[in-house]
Design a protein around this motif. Structure first.
Motif, PDB file in Angstrom:
ATOM      1  N   ARG A  88       0.008   1.970  -6.388  1.00 10.33           N
ATOM      2  CA  ARG A  88      -1.066   1.134  -6.928  1.00 10.33           C
ATOM      3  C   ARG A  88      -1.430   0.026  -5.945  1.00 10.33           C
ATOM      4  NH1 ARG A  88      -0.647  -3.393  -9.705  1.00 10.33           N
ATOM      5  NH2 ARG A  88       1.512  -3.027 -10.356  1.00 10.33           N
ATOM      6  N   TRP A  89      -0.411  -0.620  -5.384  1.00 14.03           N
ATOM      7  CA  TRP A  89      -0.693  -1.658  -4.387  1.00 14.03           C
ATOM      8  C   TRP A  89      -1.417  -1.072  -3.180  1.00 14.03           C
ATOM      9  CZ3 TRP A  89       5.066  -3.210  -4.987  1.00 14.03           C
ATOM     10  CH2 TRP A  89       5.208  -4.053  -6.102  1.00 14.03           C
ATOM     11  N   SER A  90      -0.996   0.105  -2.749  1.00 12.37           N
ATOM     12  CA  SER A  90      -1.596   0.718  -1.566  1.00 12.37           C
ATOM     13  C   SER A  90      -3.034   1.158  -1.829  1.00 12.37           C
ATOM     14  CB  SER A  90      -0.753   1.915  -1.113  1.00 12.37           C
ATOM     15  OG  SER A  90      -1.175   2.374   0.145  1.00 12.37           O
ATOM     16  N   LEU A  91      -3.287   1.685  -3.029  1.00 11.48           N
ATOM     17  CA  LEU A  91      -4.649   2.118  -3.377  1.00 11.48           C
ATOM     18  C   LEU A  91      -5.611   0.938  -3.476  1.00 11.48           C
ATOM     19  CD1 LEU A  91      -3.809   4.865  -6.023  1.00 11.48           C
ATOM     20  CD2 LEU A  91      -4.968   5.237  -3.832  1.00 11.48           C
ATOM     21  N   ALA A  92      -5.072  -0.248  -3.737  1.00  8.63           N
ATOM     22  CA  ALA A  92      -5.909  -1.445  -3.834  1.00  8.63           C
ATOM     23  C   ALA A  92      -6.030  -2.183  -2.509  1.00  8.63           C
ATOM     24  CB  ALA A  92      -5.336  -2.392  -4.897  1.00  8.63           C
ATOM     25  N   ARG A  95      -5.124   0.316   2.924  1.00  3.67           N
ATOM     26  CA  ARG A  95      -4.501   1.628   3.116  1.00  3.67           C
ATOM     27  C   ARG A  95      -5.079   2.690   2.184  1.00  3.67           C
ATOM     28  NH1 ARG A  95       0.843   1.294   5.413  1.00  3.67           N
ATOM     29  NH2 ARG A  95       1.483  -0.849   5.828  1.00  3.67           N
ATOM     30  N   ARG A  96      -6.082   2.331   1.415  1.00  2.00           N
ATOM     31  CA  ARG A  96      -6.565   3.214   0.343  1.00  2.00           C
ATOM     32  C   ARG A  96      -6.884   4.631   0.822  1.00  2.00           C
ATOM     33  NH1 ARG A  96      -8.561   3.611  -4.595  1.00  2.00           N
ATOM     34  NH2 ARG A  96     -10.298   5.027  -4.943  1.00  2.00           N
ATOM     35  N   ASP A  97      -7.698   4.772   1.857  1.00  2.00           N
ATOM     36  CA  ASP A  97      -8.129   6.105   2.294  1.00  2.00           C
ATOM     37  C   ASP A  97      -6.940   6.959   2.723  1.00  2.00           C
ATOM     38  OD1 ASP A  97     -10.744   5.482   1.739  1.00  2.00           O
ATOM     39  OD2 ASP A  97     -11.298   5.078   3.826  1.00  2.00           O
ATOM     40  N   GLY A 174       4.589  10.865 -10.847  1.00  2.62           N
ATOM     41  CA  GLY A 174       4.132   9.483 -10.896  1.00  2.62           C
ATOM     42  C   GLY A 174       3.080   9.182  -9.851  1.00  2.62           C
ATOM     43  N   ALA A 175       3.196   9.820  -8.694  1.00  5.50           N
ATOM     44  CA  ALA A 175       2.189   9.629  -7.634  1.00  5.50           C
ATOM     45  C   ALA A 175       0.850  10.204  -8.066  1.00  5.50           C
ATOM     46  CB  ALA A 175       2.661  10.287  -6.350  1.00  5.50           C
ATOM     47  N   ILE A 176       0.887  11.350  -8.717  1.00  7.13           N
ATOM     48  CA  ILE A 176      -0.344  11.977  -9.186  1.00  7.13           C
ATOM     49  C   ILE A 176      -0.967  11.145 -10.296  1.00  7.13           C
ATOM     50  CG2 ILE A 176      -1.264  14.029 -10.342  1.00  7.13           C
ATOM     51  CD1 ILE A 176       0.998  15.590  -8.788  1.00  7.13           C
ATOM     52  N   ASP A 177      -0.129  10.640 -11.199  1.00  2.00           N
ATOM     53  CA  ASP A 177      -0.639   9.789 -12.268  1.00  2.00           C
ATOM     54  C   ASP A 177      -1.310   8.544 -11.696  1.00  2.00           C
ATOM     55  OD1 ASP A 177       0.333  11.563 -14.098  1.00  2.00           O
ATOM     56  OD2 ASP A 177       2.011  10.317 -14.770  1.00  2.00           O
ATOM     57  N   ALA A 178      -0.725   7.970 -10.652  1.00  2.00           N
ATOM     58  CA  ALA A 178      -1.311   6.769 -10.046  1.00  2.00           C
ATOM     59  C   ALA A 178      -2.716   7.049  -9.528  1.00  2.00           C
ATOM     60  CB  ALA A 178      -0.418   6.258  -8.912  1.00  2.00           C
ATOM     61  N   ALA A 179      -2.901   8.225  -8.940  1.00  2.00           N
ATOM     62  CA  ALA A 179      -4.221   8.582  -8.431  1.00  2.00           C
ATOM     63  C   ALA A 179      -5.204   8.804  -9.571  1.00  2.00           C
ATOM     64  CB  ALA A 179      -4.120   9.847  -7.583  1.00  2.00           C
ATOM     65  N   LEU A 180      -4.735   9.437 -10.656  1.00  2.00           N
ATOM     66  CA  LEU A 180      -5.622   9.669 -11.800  1.00  2.00           C
ATOM     67  C   LEU A 180      -5.993   8.346 -12.474  1.00  2.00           C
ATOM     68  CD1 LEU A 180      -3.874  12.813 -13.347  1.00  2.00           C
ATOM     69  CD2 LEU A 180      -5.952  12.758 -11.961  1.00  2.00           C
TER      70      LEU A 180
END
Length: 227
Positions: A88-92, A95-97, A174-180
């Motif tokens: 979640r921190w990385s997606l925000a 580093r998002r892409d 959990g990684a997949i859920d974070a992306a969803l």
């Protein structure tokens, strides 16, 4: 669910979110040494709250604490990337892409096999629930209800992992859920693709029929279109 950083988040959650985000964004770079006192000033929260946050961050691989030294920021290679908080921190962050690409590759490597296993191992109750979720996805897509669509999408992926009955595949879930979950605030009203919804329904039907090859193929198509 309370999101760290939101008005309803606890002092601990806000502290954890602030320090974790600062590390992932590079405001606290690898090798930096932080004392509890410095982090107390940085976050505006008490020493006890900061200590608990640093304990959790140590478990996530972002910090390493040593007596009489402080907490040293760790390089990204040490982070536990399967932890939803880290993602979640990385997606925000900036580093998002790169993070989205890594998640897409993880999904392509694991989710089709998860769907195939679910088709062979699912219980009758799983099949009924998957069919109901597939219907809910189609209904939400028809009226462009983004929140309902994404909620059903998340439930479908979680149930597939449960039906696959493989704890290691479930671990990466959990990684997949974070992306969803990341899509919740980014999928605009009117942007739900009816073909995507239909593919999810096809997946549910394939699992119900115990057709592993068709389930895997449907999942691959979903990943290509939506990852």
């Amino acid at each position: 669910m309370t999101v760290a950083g939101s008005p309803g988040a606890s002092a601990f959650e806000r502290t954890l979110d602030r320090i974790g985000s600062d590390i992932v964004e590079g405001r606290l770079p690898p090798g930096a040494v932080c004392t509890v006192e410095e982090l107390t000033v940085r976050t505006g929260h008490s020493r006890s709250v900061v200590r608990e946050a640093t304990r959790v961050l140590g478990g996530l691989g972002l910090l390493e604490g040593k007596a009489h030294v402080g907490h040293t920021v760790q390089p990204s290679e040490r982070w536990d990337w399967l932890q939803p908080r880290v993602l979640r921190w990385s997606l925000a962050s900036g580093r998002r892409d790169a993070t989205l690409l890594a998640i897409r590759e993880l999904r392509a490597a694991t989710e089709p096999e998860c769907a195939r296993l679910a088709a062979h191992r699912r219980r009758d109750t799983d099949a009924l629930e998957l069919r109901a979720i597939g219907d809910a996805l189609l209904d939400a897509a028809a009226v462009q209800d983004v929140e309902a669509f994404l909620d059903a999408d998340l439930r479908l992926h979680r149930l597939l992992r449960q039906a696959a009955a493989n704890p290691l595949l479930d671990r990466v879930g959990g990684a997949i859920d974070a992306a969803l979950l990341d899509r919740v605030d980014r999928l605009a009203a009117g942007a739900i693709d009816l073909d995507d919804a239909a593919l999810h329904r096809d997946l549910a039907v394939a699992v119900e029929r115990r057709d592993g090859d068709a389930a895997a193929a449907a999942m691959r198509a979903i990943i290509v279109r939506t990852a």
